[in-house]
Structure formats: C-alpha cells, structure tokens
Scaffold this motif. Sequence first.
Motif, PDB file in Angstrom:
ATOM      1  N   PRO A 112       0.815  -1.224   0.000  1.00 39.59           N
ATOM      2  CA  PRO A 112       0.000   0.000   0.000  1.00 39.59           C
ATOM      3  C   PRO A 112       0.846   1.271   0.000  1.00 39.59           C
ATOM      4  O   PRO A 112       1.783   1.410   0.797  1.00 39.59           O
ATOM      5  N   GLY A 113       0.536   2.194  -0.902  1.00 42.42           N
ATOM      6  CA  GLY A 113       1.240   3.468  -0.979  1.00 42.42           C
ATOM      7  C   GLY A 113       2.648   3.383  -1.528  1.00 42.42           C
ATOM      8  O   GLY A 113       3.390   4.372  -1.479  1.00 42.42           O
ATOM      9  N   MET A 114       2.981   2.225  -2.050  1.00 39.49           N
ATOM     10  CA  MET A 114       4.350   2.045  -2.559  1.00 39.49           C
ATOM     11  C   MET A 114       4.322   1.706  -4.035  1.00 39.49           C
ATOM     12  O   MET A 114       3.289   1.327  -4.590  1.00 39.49           O
ATOM     13  N   GLY A 115       5.472   1.832  -4.650  1.00 38.42           N
ATOM     14  CA  GLY A 115       5.599   1.414  -6.038  1.00 38.42           C
ATOM     15  C   GLY A 115       5.754  -0.088  -6.139  1.00 38.42           C
ATOM     16  O   GLY A 115       5.708  -0.806  -5.146  1.00 38.42           O
ATOM     17  N   SER A 171      -0.549  12.575  -4.192  1.00 36.11           N
ATOM     18  CA  SER A 171      -1.845  12.807  -4.811  1.00 36.11           C
ATOM     19  C   SER A 171      -1.882  14.170  -5.482  1.00 36.11           C
ATOM     20  O   SER A 171      -1.108  15.077  -5.145  1.00 36.11           O
ATOM     21  N   LEU A 172      -2.811  14.292  -6.449  1.00 35.72           N
ATOM     22  CA  LEU A 172      -2.985  15.533  -7.193  1.00 35.72           C
ATOM     23  C   LEU A 172      -4.450  15.621  -7.586  1.00 35.72           C
ATOM     24  O   LEU A 172      -5.028  14.643  -8.087  1.00 35.72           O
ATOM     25  N   SER A 173      -5.049  16.794  -7.368  1.00 34.22           N
ATOM     26  CA  SER A 173      -6.439  17.003  -7.754  1.00 34.22           C
ATOM     27  C   SER A 173      -6.513  18.138  -8.765  1.00 34.22           C
ATOM     28  O   SER A 173      -5.941  19.208  -8.551  1.00 34.22           O
ATOM     29  N   VAL A 174      -7.228  17.904  -9.878  1.00 30.34           N
ATOM     30  CA  VAL A 174      -7.278  18.863 -10.976  1.00 30.34           C
ATOM     31  C   VAL A 174      -8.720  18.963 -11.476  1.00 30.34           C
ATOM     32  O   VAL A 174      -9.481  17.980 -11.438  1.00 30.34           O
ATOM     33  N   GLN A 175      -9.075  20.147 -11.951  1.00 30.49           N
ATOM     34  CA  GLN A 175     -10.405  20.337 -12.520  1.00 30.49           C
ATOM     35  C   GLN A 175     -10.423  19.827 -13.969  1.00 30.49           C
ATOM     36  O   GLN A 175      -9.431  19.964 -14.712  1.00 30.49           O
ATOM     37  N   GLU A 176     -11.536  19.256 -14.351  1.00 31.11           N
ATOM     38  CA  GLU A 176     -11.697  18.777 -15.728  1.00 31.11           C
ATOM     39  C   GLU A 176     -11.398  19.905 -16.715  1.00 31.11           C
ATOM     40  O   GLU A 176     -11.809  21.048 -16.505  1.00 31.11           O
ATOM     41  N   VAL A 208      -3.958   6.031 -10.600  1.00 34.65           N
ATOM     42  CA  VAL A 208      -2.611   6.181 -10.052  1.00 34.65           C
ATOM     43  C   VAL A 208      -1.623   6.104 -11.210  1.00 34.65           C
ATOM     44  O   VAL A 208      -1.711   5.199 -12.054  1.00 34.65           O
ATOM     45  N   TYR A 209      -0.694   7.044 -11.250  1.00 32.67           N
ATOM     46  CA  TYR A 209       0.305   7.104 -12.315  1.00 32.67           C
ATOM     47  C   TYR A 209       1.678   6.772 -11.734  1.00 32.67           C
ATOM     48  O   TYR A 209       2.122   7.375 -10.756  1.00 32.67           O
ATOM     49  N   PHE A 210       2.329   5.804 -12.362  1.00 30.36           N
ATOM     50  CA  PHE A 210       3.665   5.390 -11.935  1.00 30.36           C
ATOM     51  C   PHE A 210       4.686   5.800 -12.976  1.00 30.36           C
ATOM     52  O   PHE A 210       4.506   5.571 -14.174  1.00 30.36           O
ATOM     53  N   CYS A 211       5.760   6.367 -12.512  1.00 29.89           N
ATOM     54  CA  CYS A 211       6.926   6.629 -13.318  1.00 29.89           C
ATOM     55  C   CYS A 211       7.868   5.434 -13.155  1.00 29.89           C
ATOM     56  O   CYS A 211       7.968   4.864 -12.070  1.00 29.89           O
ATOM     57  N   ALA A 212       8.535   5.007 -14.239  1.00 34.89           N
ATOM     58  CA  ALA A 212       9.470   3.887 -14.168  1.00 34.89           C
ATOM     59  C   ALA A 212      10.674   4.189 -15.050  1.00 34.89           C
ATOM     60  O   ALA A 212      10.578   4.933 -16.027  1.00 34.89           O
ATOM     61  N   ALA A 213      11.801   3.590 -14.704  1.00 33.29           N
ATOM     62  CA  ALA A 213      13.031   3.785 -15.465  1.00 33.29           C
ATOM     63  C   ALA A 213      13.703   2.451 -15.726  1.00 33.29           C
ATOM     64  O   ALA A 213      13.606   1.531 -14.908  1.00 33.29           O
ATOM     65  N   GLY A 270       8.637   4.333  -9.396  1.00 35.32           N
ATOM     66  CA  GLY A 270       8.386   5.293  -8.330  1.00 35.32           C
ATOM     67  C   GLY A 270       7.184   4.830  -7.509  1.00 35.32           C
ATOM     68  O   GLY A 270       6.552   3.811  -7.807  1.00 35.32           O
ATOM     69  N   GLN A 271       6.857   5.627  -6.477  1.00 37.52           N
ATOM     70  CA  GLN A 271       5.804   5.233  -5.535  1.00 37.52           C
ATOM     71  C   GLN A 271       4.405   5.451  -6.085  1.00 37.52           C
ATOM     72  O   GLN A 271       3.433   4.935  -5.551  1.00 37.52           O
ATOM     73  N   GLY A 272       4.294   6.257  -7.125  1.00 38.39           N
ATOM     74  CA  GLY A 272       2.987   6.536  -7.706  1.00 38.39           C
ATOM     75  C   GLY A 272       2.392   7.843  -7.223  1.00 38.39           C
ATOM     76  O   GLY A 272       2.661   8.311  -6.102  1.00 38.39           O
ATOM     77  N   THR A 273       1.584   8.470  -8.095  1.00 38.28           N
ATOM     78  CA  THR A 273       0.812   9.666  -7.761  1.00 38.28           C
ATOM     79  C   THR A 273      -0.636   9.401  -8.139  1.00 38.28           C
ATOM     80  O   THR A 273      -0.922   9.017  -9.285  1.00 38.28           O
ATOM     81  N   GLU A 274      -1.534   9.600  -7.186  1.00 37.77           N
ATOM     82  CA  GLU A 274      -2.949   9.391  -7.465  1.00 37.77           C
ATOM     83  C   GLU A 274      -3.550  10.685  -7.996  1.00 37.77           C
ATOM     84  O   GLU A 274      -3.605  11.704  -7.305  1.00 37.77           O
ATOM     85  N   LEU A 275      -3.997  10.641  -9.241  1.00 39.63           N
ATOM     86  CA  LEU A 275      -4.604  11.805  -9.885  1.00 39.63           C
ATOM     87  C   LEU A 275      -6.117  11.703  -9.792  1.00 39.63           C
ATOM     88  O   LEU A 275      -6.710  10.659 -10.109  1.00 39.63           O
ATOM     89  N   SER A 276      -6.732  12.792  -9.363  1.00 43.46           N
ATOM     90  CA  SER A 276      -8.190  12.885  -9.324  1.00 43.46           C
ATOM     91  C   SER A 276      -8.608  14.065 -10.191  1.00 43.46           C
ATOM     92  O   SER A 276      -8.203  15.202  -9.933  1.00 43.46           O
ATOM     93  N   VAL A 277      -9.392  13.799 -11.222  1.00 40.61           N
ATOM     94  CA  VAL A 277      -9.876  14.858 -12.103  1.00 40.61           C
ATOM     95  C   VAL A 277     -11.362  15.064 -11.817  1.00 40.61           C
ATOM     96  O   VAL A 277     -12.185  14.161 -12.024  1.00 40.61           O
ATOM     97  N   LYS A 278     -11.686  16.250 -11.334  1.00 36.66           N
ATOM     98  CA  LYS A 278     -13.054  16.524 -10.888  1.00 36.66           C
ATOM     99  C   LYS A 278     -13.857  17.203 -11.992  1.00 36.66           C
ATOM    100  O   LYS A 278     -13.382  18.137 -12.634  1.00 36.66           O
ATOM    101  N   PRO A 279     -15.097  16.712 -12.197  1.00 36.58           N
ATOM    102  CA  PRO A 279     -15.935  17.304 -13.256  1.00 36.58           C
ATOM    103  C   PRO A 279     -16.287  18.753 -12.936  1.00 36.58           C
ATOM    104  O   PRO A 279     -16.334  19.153 -11.780  1.00 36.58           O
TER     105      PRO A 279
END
Lengths: 114, 112
Positions: free
Chosen positions: A39-42, B10-15, B87-92, B103-112
Amino acid sequence: NAGVTQTPKFRILKIGQSMTLQCTQDMNHNYMYWYRQDPGMGLKLIYYSVGAGITDKGEVPNGYNVSRSTTEDFPLRLELAAPSQTSVYFCASSYFLAANNEQFFGPGTRLTVL
Amino acid sequence: DQQVKQNSPSLSVQEGRISILNCDYTNSMFDYFLWYKKYPAEGPTFLISISSIKDKNEDGRFTVFLNKSAKHLSLHIVPSQPGDSAVYFCAASLNQGGKLIFGQGTELSVKP
C-alpha cells in the motif's frame, strides 16, 4: 489474445502455509517478471526470467521461488507464508527487442497472510 | 535507496485543466523512462515512454518532458478528463530488455 493472465485473483493464507501464484502470457514474450505492490508504494521486483530455464533475483526475492519451464508460464511459489508477504502481486512480460522495455501486466493477485 | 521518486502522493485537478505529474531519479545511466497508469483492481497499463536521448515525447493529450541535467521528468495531460483519474507510476530502465524501477505513484483525481 488474452495477454497476461494471473490466478487466483484473491487468496487468504495462514502463516506457514504455501501456495503458487500462476502467471501465463500468450504473446510469446521472452521476458517475464514478478512484482509486489505494498500500500502506498511502487512496484518492487521479486524475480524475473529472460527465457525458459533462466531466472534471476530481483530486489525483494526472500521468501519466494520461481521456475520457468516454458515460454508461456512463470509461476511464483511462497513456501512458508508470513504476514510481511501480504501484498498485491503482479506478473508482467515484455518482448526482448522492445527498445523502451514496455512491460505488459496481468490484473494482479491480492494475497493476505493471517 | 529510492532511485526513482514521485514526491506527490496525490494531485487534484479540474476537468479541462492541465495535470502535471512529476518524477525524479538519481541514476544518470537510465536509458528509458516510462509512465504507467493504474486503475483500482487492475494491473498497470503502459501510457507513454521517452528515450534518454530525447527531451520530449507527445502522444495525443499526453506529453512527457525529460530534463537530464536535473534528473527530472514530468507527464502533462491536457486537457484532463475524469477518466484520467488513476494512479500514475513513473518507471526507469537501465538497458534494453532490462528491469524497470518504479516510483511510488501519484494518485490523480480529475473533478468534473
């Protein structure tokens, strides 16, 4: 073309039990991988294989074993389950000539060890 | 030692607005960078990649920028849509056919 399939989807184990997570791909990919995601990890690499009969350790191999007898299958074995192995497990595969090393993932197995 | 880091959980963005997801890395030998998108109860799916010899790659609404001197890459989504919530993961990766480091991931929330 089913891609990468994993079974089971969910499993609850008791401490000390053993089980095998199954992974099959139908894309004729040479490379296959096992990851775990806490959880919460890559995703962290457990084991990988570059072809039938060839396997190697990843970042977190302790407590796991793998085998690769065919191109299609790459099972992951847990011998003595521990609570620390509670995680979501993903299998992936890739084509050895893919320049960007894009990996195709299965839907995952959610494992709980109690 | 975390070689690939996504410092925003986490990241929250408007549609309709732009979403910018960031990723930092420490190993200058990485040769490819990839972004994966993950919905709940599904496996990650490949979104876009960039070679270390480029500084930009574009695919529809998705653009990845690479700044090698800063060891930083970013994913821009324009315009953002509610279906982009994931959730968006960056990888190398270090070499062709090599292992991916996530990477650990970033949870993106796009609000209508």
